[in-house]
Design an enzyme around this catalytic site. Structure first.
Site, PDB file in Angstrom:
ATOM      1  N   SER A   1       3.414   2.618   6.705  1.00  0.00           N
ATOM      2  CA  SER A   1       2.365   3.500   7.452  1.00  0.00           C
ATOM      3  C   SER A   1       2.447   3.175   8.815  1.00  0.00           C
ATOM      4  O   SER A   1       3.079   2.170   9.340  1.00  0.00           O
ATOM      5  CB  SER A   1       1.105   3.467   6.652  1.00  0.00           C
ATOM      6  OG  SER A   1       0.537   2.153   7.089  1.00  0.00           O
ATOM      7  N   LYS A   2       1.640   3.923   9.506  1.00  0.00           N
ATOM      8  CA  LYS A   2       1.250   3.709  10.955  1.00  0.00           C
ATOM      9  C   LYS A   2       1.046   2.211  11.507  1.00  0.00           C
ATOM     10  O   LYS A   2       1.345   1.541  12.402  1.00  0.00           O
ATOM     11  CB  LYS A   2       0.211   4.496  11.473  1.00  0.00           C
ATOM     12  CG  LYS A   2       0.560   6.075  11.528  1.00  0.00           C
ATOM     13  CD  LYS A   2       0.878   6.181  13.129  1.00  0.00           C
ATOM     14  CE  LYS A   2       1.843   7.477  13.113  1.00  0.00           C
ATOM     15  NZ  LYS A   2       3.204   6.833  13.298  1.00  0.00           N
TER      16      LYS A   2
END
Ligand code: GLU
Length: 507
Positions: free
Chosen positions: A260-261
């Site tokens: 994820s980010k």
């Protein structure tokens, strides 16, 4: 001729294309255009836009996905922009097909109308959670008589259409990579096929389209496994043969968990913007789940088309390693892409930084390409991404250096007065040397160091700083050759000027 292999990549236009999606697209494409065609089959790669979840649509996302897939190097045989025998390829334009299909299942008793309000569904869910049961629809409307159900619909009672999952027996999913996965039907929910707004859910639209588009193989991410039993039941209810199924391994973040980010960039578009080469990204993503022999690492697109087989895809999760991707990128920049090609690829980054004319981006014969070429040749082995080019190349492409701290000119063990004298000697000598002859220049400068009683390094460092504004650069003599005599002279003069201001006035 063996049967046609028809695969599809079916993104939802809800944002940027995740690297996991890029990998799924790649493996589908390699199966159709590589493995299938090598075996003499017709192989088609279909691009289908799954845009029925109207709430999650993002303006421009579809075009963004098409653009980044094209940049990545994939081509599709059928799709929303190129058309094809099963057009349209955008699900929002195919809703009549799904409604008809849902009606068919209503008629056969494989589906039913559900009139439950969102409030009721919520209450059921809460009660289940309180009882520590798995939450799911309680089949409340499944028992409504067909005529009564029809009458309520006619009267305008809002409803969804749900699949009537068999209550007994099991559903066996054959996954080409994982073998059999067995589900007890009693544990499977009666999921929604058609929503109140008349739009299908993913399940219905996906199955109807895969059948209608004659898809033979479904390759998709592991996260879709739980939907497979319902999909297989849908194929059976329609009386259709299901495509063969393979779920690609998860891509985990370094250290585990979902990528994820938080870990860094996750989308194809971001890697593109950061100056990753599509070939390097393709090579790297191919190895997230596939390997030829567990050893070979470098695969061009042509190699992948020639070597990829679904049989060598492993179901075990793969870990996304940013450093490794960077390594691949640096390797392609430094060893694989031809110099003129590389100059073309850095051109947009250089133009953004104002280092070359914008027209040089599209025009290979633009003089700024030729001007950048020797600098790119000199610096490419220090470049890990194209986005690093402007900073690395600035001293070679700008006339004047950005200002730097003149204290950098003075070597650790030297004094400003000594450095000043040394650079003055260099400036006097410079008009007599031919910078294009690196070996001769080096010999002259080494002799000069001896004359001045300096170590070569103590002389070379201030020259390097004077000429580039930095303490690190490629070899001094190649650097000076690329910077050129005129700019070297001006920069030495400027350094001398700056040093004079530093040197304490004689007492
Ligand atoms: N639309 C789904 C997605 O966004 C497709 C899943 C599938 O391939 O069945 O990934």
């Amino acid at each position: 001729m063996p049967p046609a292999v028809r695969v599809r990549f079916a993104p939802s236009p809800t944002g940027l294309l995740h690297v996991g999606g890029g990998r799924t697209a790649l493996f589908n494409w390699l199966l159709a255009h590589g493995q299938a065609r090598r075996a003499g089959s017709d192989g088609a790669f279909i691009l289908r836009i799954e845009d029925t979840d109207r709430a999650r649509l993002v303006e421009g996302a579809e075009q963004g996905i098409l653009d980044v897939l094209a940049w990545f190097g994939l081509t599709w045989d059928e799709g929303p922009d190129v058309g094809g025998p099963h057009a349209p390829y955008r699900q929002s334009e195919r809703t009549a097909l799904y409604r008809e299909a849902a009606e068919r299942l209503l008629a056969s008793g494989d589906a039913y109308r559900c009139f439950c309000s969102p409030e009721r569904l919520q209450a059921v869910r809460e009660a289940q959670v309180a009882r520590k049961e798995a939450p799911g629809y309680d089949r409340h409307c499944r028992g409504i008589e067909r005529d009564a159900s029809f009458a309520r619909a006619q009267a305008g009672d809002p409803y969804v259409i749900r699949f009537a999952m068999p209550r007994e027996g099991e559903t066996v999913v054959h996954d080409a990579l994982r073998g059999e996965i067995v589900y007890q039907n009693a544990n499977l929910e009666d999921l929604v096929l058609l929503k109140t707004d008349g739009f299908p859910t993913y399940h219905l639209a996906n199955v109807v389209d895969d059948h209608d588009m004659a898809v033979s193989h479904i390759l998709r991410g592991e996260e879709w496994i739980p939907t497979a039993p319902l999909h297989l039941r849908l194929y059976a209810a329609f009386g259709w043969e299901a495509p063969s199924l393979a779920h690609l391994p998860l891509i985990l973040a370094p250290g585990g968990g979902k990528l994820s980010k938080r870990h860094g960039s996750t989308s194809m578009e971001e890697f593109r913007a950061q100056g990753y080469l599509p070939e390097a990204l393709m090579n790297y993503l191919a190895l997230l789940g596939w390997s030829l022999d567990g050893e070979t690492e470098i695969f061009s697109k042509a190699d992948l088309l020639e070597k990829f087989t679904l049989e060598r895809v492993s179901p075990s999760p793969a870990t996304f390693d940013y450093a490794k991707l960077r390594w691949f990128n640096a390797h392609y920049i430094n060893h694989i892409v031809a110099l003129d090609d590389l100059v073309g690829r850095v051109a947009p980054f250089l133009a953004d930084a104002g280092l070359v004319d914008r027209a040089a981006v599209a025009d290979p014969s633009h003089p700024d390409r030729a001007r950048a070429r020797p600098a790119v040749a000199l610096l490419k082995d220090r470049m890990e991404t194209l986005a690093e080019a402007p900073d690395l190349l600035a001293p070679f492409l700008r006339d004047a250096l950005e200002s730097y701290d003149p204290a950098l000119l003075v070597p650790k063990k030297g004094s400003s007065a000594e450095t000043l004298a040394a650079l003055e000697a260099v400036a006097r000598m410079l008009p007599e040397v031919d910078l294009d002859d690196e070996a001769a220049t080096e010999a002259r400068f080494r002799a000069l160091a001896d004359e001045l009683g300096l170590k070569a390094g103590t002389l070379f460092m201030p020259i390097r700083v004077a000429v580039t504004g930095r303490t690190q650069s490629p070899g001094l003599f190649e650097t000076m050759r690329v910077v050129g005599a005129a700019r070297c002279t001006r920069r030495l003069d400027a350094a001398i000027e700056a040093l004079r201001a530093l040197v304490p006035a004689p007492a």
